[in-house]
Enzyme design. Structure first.
Site, mmCIF file in Angstrom:
data_model
loop_
_atom_site.group_PDB
_atom_site.id
_atom_site.type_symbol
_atom_site.label_atom_id
_atom_site.label_comp_id
_atom_site.label_asym_id
_atom_site.label_seq_id
_atom_site.Cartn_x
_atom_site.Cartn_y
_atom_site.Cartn_z
ATOM 1 N N VAL A 103 -22.758 49.895 -57.003
ATOM 2 C CA VAL A 103 -24.182 49.624 -57.204
ATOM 3 C C VAL A 103 -24.740 50.505 -58.328
ATOM 4 O O VAL A 103 -25.943 50.528 -58.577
ATOM 5 C CB VAL A 103 -24.980 49.868 -55.892
ATOM 6 C CG1 VAL A 103 -24.506 48.935 -54.783
ATOM 7 C CG2 VAL A 103 -24.878 51.331 -55.426
ATOM 8 N N HIS A 119 -22.453 44.170 -54.150
ATOM 9 C CA HIS A 119 -23.260 44.941 -53.200
ATOM 10 C C HIS A 119 -24.627 45.337 -53.744
ATOM 11 O O HIS A 119 -25.278 46.226 -53.212
ATOM 12 C CB HIS A 119 -22.467 46.181 -52.728
ATOM 13 C CG HIS A 119 -21.256 45.827 -51.911
ATOM 14 N ND1 HIS A 119 -20.184 46.678 -51.728
ATOM 15 C CD2 HIS A 119 -20.939 44.688 -51.238
ATOM 16 C CE1 HIS A 119 -19.272 46.078 -50.966
ATOM 17 N NE2 HIS A 119 -19.706 44.872 -50.667
ATOM 18 N N CYS A 147 -44.566 48.905 -51.369
ATOM 19 C CA CYS A 147 -44.866 47.721 -52.175
ATOM 20 C C CYS A 147 -46.381 47.596 -52.322
ATOM 21 O O CYS A 147 -47.140 48.194 -51.553
ATOM 22 C CB CYS A 147 -44.299 46.508 -51.447
ATOM 23 S SG CYS A 147 -44.613 44.921 -52.215
HETATM 24 C C1 BJW Z 1 -9.626 56.283 -57.544
HETATM 25 C C2 BJW Z 1 -10.008 57.352 -58.356
HETATM 26 C C3 BJW Z 1 -9.723 57.239 -59.733
HETATM 27 C C4 BJW Z 1 -10.594 57.818 -56.356
HETATM 28 N N1 BJW Z 1 -9.111 56.134 -60.203
HETATM 29 N N2 BJW Z 1 -9.023 55.210 -58.015
HETATM 30 C C5 BJW Z 1 -13.662 43.675 -39.184
HETATM 31 C C6 BJW Z 1 -13.040 42.745 -39.997
HETATM 32 C C7 BJW Z 1 -13.701 42.175 -41.059
HETATM 33 C C8 BJW Z 1 -14.993 42.542 -41.374
HETATM 34 C C9 BJW Z 1 -15.604 43.473 -40.586
HETATM 35 C C10 BJW Z 1 -14.956 44.017 -39.503
HETATM 36 N N3 BJW Z 1 -15.809 44.884 -38.906
HETATM 37 C C11 BJW Z 1 -16.960 44.900 -39.601
HETATM 38 C C12 BJW Z 1 -16.853 44.038 -40.619
HETATM 39 C C13 BJW Z 1 -17.861 43.747 -41.618
HETATM 40 C C14 BJW Z 1 -18.118 44.880 -42.589
HETATM 41 C C15 BJW Z 1 -16.842 45.631 -42.964
HETATM 42 O O1 BJW Z 1 -16.116 45.280 -43.847
HETATM 43 N N4 BJW Z 1 -16.569 46.748 -42.297
HETATM 44 C C16 BJW Z 1 -15.352 47.529 -42.531
HETATM 45 C C17 BJW Z 1 -15.694 49.013 -42.623
HETATM 46 C C18 BJW Z 1 -14.356 47.205 -41.467
HETATM 47 N N5 BJW Z 1 -18.654 44.224 -43.757
HETATM 48 C C19 BJW Z 1 -19.932 43.902 -43.849
HETATM 49 O O2 BJW Z 1 -20.725 44.172 -42.969
HETATM 50 C C20 BJW Z 1 -20.340 43.131 -45.077
HETATM 51 N N6 BJW Z 1 -21.099 42.006 -44.723
HETATM 52 C C21 BJW Z 1 -20.587 40.998 -44.023
HETATM 53 O O3 BJW Z 1 -19.426 40.987 -43.640
HETATM 54 O O4 BJW Z 1 -21.471 39.985 -43.783
HETATM 55 C C22 BJW Z 1 -21.084 38.945 -42.875
HETATM 56 C C23 BJW Z 1 -21.478 39.393 -41.506
HETATM 57 C C24 BJW Z 1 -22.807 39.541 -41.229
HETATM 58 C C25 BJW Z 1 -23.194 39.934 -39.954
HETATM 59 C C26 BJW Z 1 -22.233 40.244 -39.000
HETATM 60 C C27 BJW Z 1 -20.888 40.134 -39.319
HETATM 61 C C28 BJW Z 1 -20.513 39.721 -40.590
HETATM 62 C C29 BJW Z 1 -21.214 43.992 -45.964
HETATM 63 C C30 BJW Z 1 -20.497 45.191 -46.492
HETATM 64 C C31 BJW Z 1 -21.448 46.027 -47.324
HETATM 65 C C32 BJW Z 1 -20.830 47.337 -47.771
HETATM 66 N N7 BJW Z 1 -21.856 48.157 -48.312
HETATM 67 C C33 BJW Z 1 -21.524 49.436 -48.925
HETATM 68 C C34 BJW Z 1 -22.847 50.137 -49.315
HETATM 69 C C35 BJW Z 1 -23.446 49.437 -50.536
HETATM 70 C C36 BJW Z 1 -24.689 50.103 -50.999
HETATM 71 C C37 BJW Z 1 -24.469 51.528 -51.440
HETATM 72 O O5 BJW Z 1 -23.660 51.809 -52.324
HETATM 73 O O6 BJW Z 1 -25.129 52.365 -50.848
HETATM 74 O O7 BJW Z 1 -20.719 49.228 -50.089
HETATM 75 S S1 BJW Z 1 -20.502 50.487 -47.932
HETATM 76 C C38 BJW Z 1 -19.544 51.120 -49.244
HETATM 77 O O8 BJW Z 1 -18.173 50.669 -49.135
HETATM 78 C C39 BJW Z 1 -20.092 50.455 -50.511
HETATM 79 C C40 BJW Z 1 -18.851 50.185 -51.289
HETATM 80 O O9 BJW Z 1 -19.090 49.190 -52.269
HETATM 81 C C41 BJW Z 1 -17.883 49.778 -50.231
HETATM 82 C C42 BJW Z 1 -16.433 49.874 -50.631
HETATM 83 O O10 BJW Z 1 -16.076 51.187 -50.913
HETATM 84 P P1 BJW Z 1 -15.042 51.464 -52.105
HETATM 85 O O11 BJW Z 1 -15.619 51.037 -53.377
HETATM 86 O O12 BJW Z 1 -13.726 50.890 -51.743
HETATM 87 O O13 BJW Z 1 -15.024 53.078 -52.107
HETATM 88 P P2 BJW Z 1 -14.164 54.107 -51.239
HETATM 89 O O14 BJW Z 1 -14.834 55.412 -51.336
HETATM 90 O O15 BJW Z 1 -13.910 53.581 -49.892
HETATM 91 O O16 BJW Z 1 -12.752 54.167 -51.978
HETATM 92 C C43 BJW Z 1 -12.594 54.738 -53.251
HETATM 93 C C44 BJW Z 1 -11.157 54.544 -53.705
HETATM 94 O O17 BJW Z 1 -11.017 54.999 -55.044
HETATM 95 C C45 BJW Z 1 -10.142 55.344 -52.865
HETATM 96 O O18 BJW Z 1 -9.097 54.473 -52.469
HETATM 97 C C46 BJW Z 1 -9.605 56.394 -53.848
HETATM 98 O O19 BJW Z 1 -8.233 56.704 -53.645
HETATM 99 C C47 BJW Z 1 -9.809 55.716 -55.174
HETATM 100 N N8 BJW Z 1 -9.994 56.606 -56.332
HETATM 101 N N9 BJW Z 1 -10.579 58.304 -57.645
HETATM 102 C C48 BJW Z 1 -8.742 55.152 -59.398
HETATM 103 N N10 BJW Z 1 -10.025 58.238 -60.656
HETATM 104 ZN ZN ZN Z 2 -44.308 43.532 -50.399
#
Ligand code: BJW
Ligand code: ZN
Length: 239
Positions: A103, A119, A147
């Site tokens: 984001v 996201h 707002c």
């Molecule tokens: C390097 C490096 C370098 C370091 N070079 N690499 C079970 C099964 C399926 C789904 C689910 C489930 N249980 C729950 C869910 C749903 C849930 C989910 O997925 N949960 C999991 C935790 C299991 N998902 C949702 O809720 C999503 N919505 C959805 O499914 O809607 C349908 C629905 C609705 C109602 C009910 C049920 C379903 C929405 C997900 C939204 C995620 N939001 C966030 C916050 C965004 C806003 C903000 O930034 O504040 O998004 S959470 C956070 O995680 C953020 C990120 O985009 C996201 C992913 O993280 P990312 O980018 O992978 O970062 P890290 O820190 O995890 O990893 C970094 C990596 O980089 C590491 O691997 C390092 O090794 C590496 N690295 N340096 C290369 N130099």
């Molecule tokens: Zn408003």
């Protein structure tokens, strides 16, 4: 890394529809904290405790303080060579799709024109009453931001349990279904539905490459992996 690099460079050059999926790791070298790595915690909270609608309903100030902290970090930093490499690649490929979970807006700042921001954006706010969207780059932001209608503003990002923008998500899946080359950079691959874009690419028969110093649940479906940092690998890959 050199032999592997040459092989992947050829694959990328001959690809007709490359798809790149990025996560927090690509911005780590710019100084943006990742969510789940070292330094990913803020005041002992896990992102799963803050990035939810329930957390915001319960304590909007706390959630805004977290976002304000992150905004203040992001405001002061620049894209890194990995972001610039992807911007350059877009200029060279006609059928290129960049999908990010981030984001922070750093891909656009680096010059990427077409970015599917799954996201949302930390620089947009949305009214929880009237749903009006606006850009807001105030650092620090006045907590709580309100707002014109009096409603509380929230960051226009996607929290756990919330739906992703349908149009953006569809474009991301369509591109992944057409992909013949897919690069997954700096994501832990545990957050859905973003992570399933990689399995979609795999099923489509794309050549799968991961850039991540750590193994992830997606590593098993990769044809090749780089364990170096994104900022080291990507500039060499596009050179
Ligand atoms: C390097 C490096 C370098 C370091 N070079 N690499 C079970 C099964 C399926 C789904 C689910 C489930 N249980 C729950 C869910 C749903 C849930 C989910 O997925 N949960 C999991 C935790 C299991 N998902 C949702 O809720 C999503 N919505 C959805 O499914 O809607 C349908 C629905 C609705 C109602 C009910 C049920 C379903 C929405 C997900 C939204 C995620 N939001 C966030 C916050 C965004 C806003 C903000 O930034 O504040 O998004 S959470 C956070 O995680 C953020 C990120 O985009 C996201 C992913 O993280 P990312 O980018 O992978 O970062 P890290 O820190 O995890 O990893 C970094 C990596 O980089 C590491 O691997 C390092 O090794 C590496 N690295 N340096 C290369 N130099
Ligand atoms: Zn408003």
């Amino acid at each position: 890394m050199n032999e592997l690099l040459e092989k992947i460079k050829e694959r990328l050059k001959s690809s007709r529809s490359p798809v790149i999926l990025t996560g927090a790791g690509i911005s780590a070298e710019s100084g943006v904290p990742t969510f789940r790595g070292p330094g990913g915690l803020w005041r002992d909270f896990k992102p799963e405790e803050l990035a939810t609608p329930t957390a915001f309903e319960k304590d909007p100030r706390l959630v805004w303080e977290w976002y304000d902290w992150r905004r203040s970090i992001i405001a002061g930093i620049k894209p890194n060579p990995a972001h610039y490499a992807l911007a350059e690649l877009e200029g060279r490929c006609s059928n290129f799709t960049l999908i990010t979970q981030n984001v922070d807006g750093l891909h656009r700042l680096a010059g990427s024109k077409k970015v599917l921001e799954l996201h949302g954006s930390i620089w947009r706010v949305r009214c929880i009453e009237c749903a009006k969207l606006s850009e807001n780059r105030d650092v620090p932001i006045k907590i709580l931001p309100l707002c014109e209608c009096g409603g509380i503003l929230r960051p226009d990002v996607v929290w756990f349990g919330e739906m992703l923008d349908e149009n953006i998500l569809n474009q991301a899946f369509e591109a992944s279904k057409r992909a013949d080359f897919m690069l997954v950079v700096g994501t832990s691959g545990i957050v859905q539905p973003a992570a399933s874009l990689a399995s979609t690419g795999r099923r489509a028969g794309a050549f799968m490459v991961e850039i991540n110093p750590e193994p992830t649940p997606l590593s098993g479906i990769m044809d090749a992996r780089f364990t170096e940092k994104a900022g080291d690998v990507l500039p060499m890959l596009i050179r």
